[in-house]
Design a protein around this motif. Structure first.
Motif, short mmCIF file in Angstrom:
data_model
loop_
_atom_site.label_atom_id
_atom_site.label_comp_id
_atom_site.label_asym_id
_atom_site.label_seq_id
_atom_site.Cartn_x
_atom_site.Cartn_y
_atom_site.Cartn_z
N GLU A 14 0.82 -1.21 0.00
CA GLU A 14 0.00 0.00 0.00
C GLU A 14 0.85 1.26 0.00
O GLU A 14 0.41 2.32 -0.43
CB GLU A 14 -0.93 0.00 1.20
CG GLU A 14 -1.94 1.14 1.19
CD GLU A 14 -2.85 1.11 2.40
OE1 GLU A 14 -3.89 1.80 2.37
OE2 GLU A 14 -2.52 0.42 3.37
N GLU A 15 2.10 1.15 0.46
CA GLU A 15 2.97 2.33 0.48
C GLU A 15 3.18 2.91 -0.91
O GLU A 15 3.43 4.12 -1.05
CB GLU A 15 4.32 1.99 1.12
CG GLU A 15 5.14 0.95 0.40
CD GLU A 15 4.81 -0.46 0.81
OE1 GLU A 15 5.51 -1.38 0.36
OE2 GLU A 15 3.85 -0.64 1.58
N ASN A 16 3.04 2.10 -1.95
CA ASN A 16 3.19 2.63 -3.31
C ASN A 16 2.10 3.66 -3.62
O ASN A 16 2.38 4.74 -4.15
CB ASN A 16 3.14 1.49 -4.33
CG ASN A 16 4.35 0.60 -4.26
OD1 ASN A 16 5.43 1.03 -3.88
ND2 ASN A 16 4.18 -0.67 -4.63
N MET A 17 0.87 3.33 -3.27
CA MET A 17 -0.23 4.27 -3.49
C MET A 17 -0.12 5.48 -2.57
O MET A 17 -0.35 6.63 -2.98
CB MET A 17 -1.58 3.58 -3.29
CG MET A 17 -2.78 4.51 -3.44
SD MET A 17 -2.94 5.20 -5.09
CE MET A 17 -3.74 3.82 -5.94
N LEU A 18 0.27 5.26 -1.33
CA LEU A 18 0.41 6.36 -0.39
C LEU A 18 1.48 7.34 -0.86
O LEU A 18 1.31 8.57 -0.75
CB LEU A 18 0.76 5.82 1.00
CG LEU A 18 -0.31 4.97 1.69
CD1 LEU A 18 0.21 4.46 3.03
CD2 LEU A 18 -1.60 5.74 1.88
N PRO A 69 9.86 1.90 7.40
CA PRO A 69 9.15 0.65 7.08
C PRO A 69 8.26 0.79 5.86
O PRO A 69 7.78 -0.19 5.31
CB PRO A 69 8.33 0.38 8.34
CG PRO A 69 8.14 1.73 8.96
CD PRO A 69 9.40 2.49 8.67
N LYS A 70 8.02 2.05 5.43
CA LYS A 70 7.18 2.30 4.25
C LYS A 70 8.02 2.64 3.02
O LYS A 70 7.50 3.19 2.05
CB LYS A 70 6.21 3.44 4.54
CG LYS A 70 5.21 3.14 5.64
CD LYS A 70 4.18 4.25 5.79
CE LYS A 70 4.79 5.50 6.38
NZ LYS A 70 3.76 6.54 6.65
N GLU A 71 9.29 2.31 3.04
CA GLU A 71 10.18 2.63 1.92
C GLU A 71 9.67 2.00 0.62
O GLU A 71 9.33 0.81 0.58
CB GLU A 71 11.59 2.12 2.20
CG GLU A 71 12.57 2.36 1.07
CD GLU A 71 13.84 1.53 1.21
OE1 GLU A 71 14.75 1.71 0.39
OE2 GLU A 71 13.89 0.70 2.14
N VAL A 72 9.63 2.79 -0.46
CA VAL A 72 9.22 2.28 -1.76
C VAL A 72 10.45 1.82 -2.54
O VAL A 72 11.58 2.22 -2.24
CB VAL A 72 8.44 3.35 -2.56
CG1 VAL A 72 7.13 3.68 -1.89
CG2 VAL A 72 9.28 4.60 -2.76
N ILE A 77 7.17 4.55 -9.55
CA ILE A 77 6.22 3.79 -8.72
C ILE A 77 4.90 3.59 -9.46
O ILE A 77 4.27 2.53 -9.36
CB ILE A 77 6.00 4.50 -7.37
CG1 ILE A 77 7.29 4.49 -6.55
CG2 ILE A 77 4.87 3.84 -6.60
CD1 ILE A 77 7.85 3.10 -6.29
N TYR A 78 4.49 4.60 -10.21
CA TYR A 78 3.27 4.47 -11.02
C TYR A 78 3.43 3.32 -12.03
O TYR A 78 2.53 2.50 -12.20
CB TYR A 78 3.02 5.79 -11.75
CG TYR A 78 1.74 5.84 -12.56
CD1 TYR A 78 0.56 6.31 -11.98
CD2 TYR A 78 1.70 5.43 -13.89
CE1 TYR A 78 -0.62 6.38 -12.71
CE2 TYR A 78 0.53 5.49 -14.62
CZ TYR A 78 -0.62 5.96 -14.04
OH TYR A 78 -1.79 6.02 -14.77
#
Length: 246
Positions: free
Chosen positions: A144-148, A182-185, A214-215
């Motif tokens: 989910e971090e990708n969308m965030l 912890p949310k590293e993309v 990321i998109y």
């Protein structure tokens, strides 16, 4: 092994018994059969040479764990360790998901809108309801971090105040770019280097390269699975039932 204890005889096919006491692999069976035709004297005189050759051959094999039980135990232990690390990562991400921002406000999508999401990823991402549903799917895949991150970049682009831009840029960097987060993309080294340079004087477009990467990752990796997922299929079916009932 019993023959050696009773008579002291060391047949050629038992030369390697100290190294391996389990089942003989198929590819080694032919070598051992050929070794039986040699005399005891020649086998004993070449014992050191054969041991050196066996050690070299085993070290060159890509899967040496097929030759001894203790090594296979080690492989099993390593695999179990990898599973434990994976479980710890999932637990860590579950904890992180408890503090995510709320979903975007949006109206209930129509059946036609929901069906359009399967036509292209762009149509899905342009629709707030589509982003919410896709984000819920990403949560099930622990990505989910990708969308965030993508949403945070979109928010940054709308900002006009210089100090607010710097503050939001630092927050995005700490939350999604820093290797300690912890949310590293997942970004390549080139993009990270560009970001590090731009962070000296951040602007609304500091993360554009990273946002595009990321998109693209979500489009190629997660989107096809989303279209085939139960989440999307259930949404289509419930929308179709509602439409038919009305």
């Amino acid at each position: 092994m019993c023959l050696r204890r009773r008579s002291g005889y060391h047949p050629p096919d038992l030369i390697h018994a100290e190294i391996y006491a389990g089942p003989i692999p198929a590819e080694r069976a032919g070598e051992l059969v050929m070794g039986r035709g040699r005399s005891e004297t020649s086998a004993l005189s070449g014992k050191g040479e054969e041991r050196g050759l066996t050690t070299t051959q085993n070290s060159q094999r890509p899967n040496a764990c097929c030759f001894c039980w203790c090594c296979c135990c080690s492989c099993s232990w390593n695999e179990e360790a990898r599973r434990k690390r994976r479980r710890r990562r999932i637990i860590s991400q579950d904890t992180k998901m408890e503090t995510i921002p709320k979903c975007e406000s949006c109206t209930k999508p129509s059946v036609e809108e929901i069906r359009l999401w399967s036509q292209s990823f762009d149509k899905l991402m342009r629709n707030p309801a589509g982003r919410n549903v896709f984000r819920e799917f990403l949560r099930t895949e622990y990505s989910e971090e990708n969308m965030l991150f993508w949403l945070a970049c979109e928010d940054l682009k709308q900002e006009l105040n210089k100090s607010a831009i710097e503050e939001k840029a630092r927050s995005i960097y700490e939350d999604y770019i820093s290797i300690l987060s912890p949310k590293e993309v997942s970004l390549d080294a080139r993009v990270r280097e560009v970001i590090n340079k731009k962070m000296q004087d951040p602007t609304r477009h500091t993360f554009e390269d990273a946002q595009l990467q990321i998109y693209t990752l979500m489009h190629r990796d997660s989107y096809p699975r989303f279209i085939s997922s139960n989440i999307y299929k259930s949404l289509i079916n419930s929308g179709s039932r509602t439409s038919s009932e009305s």
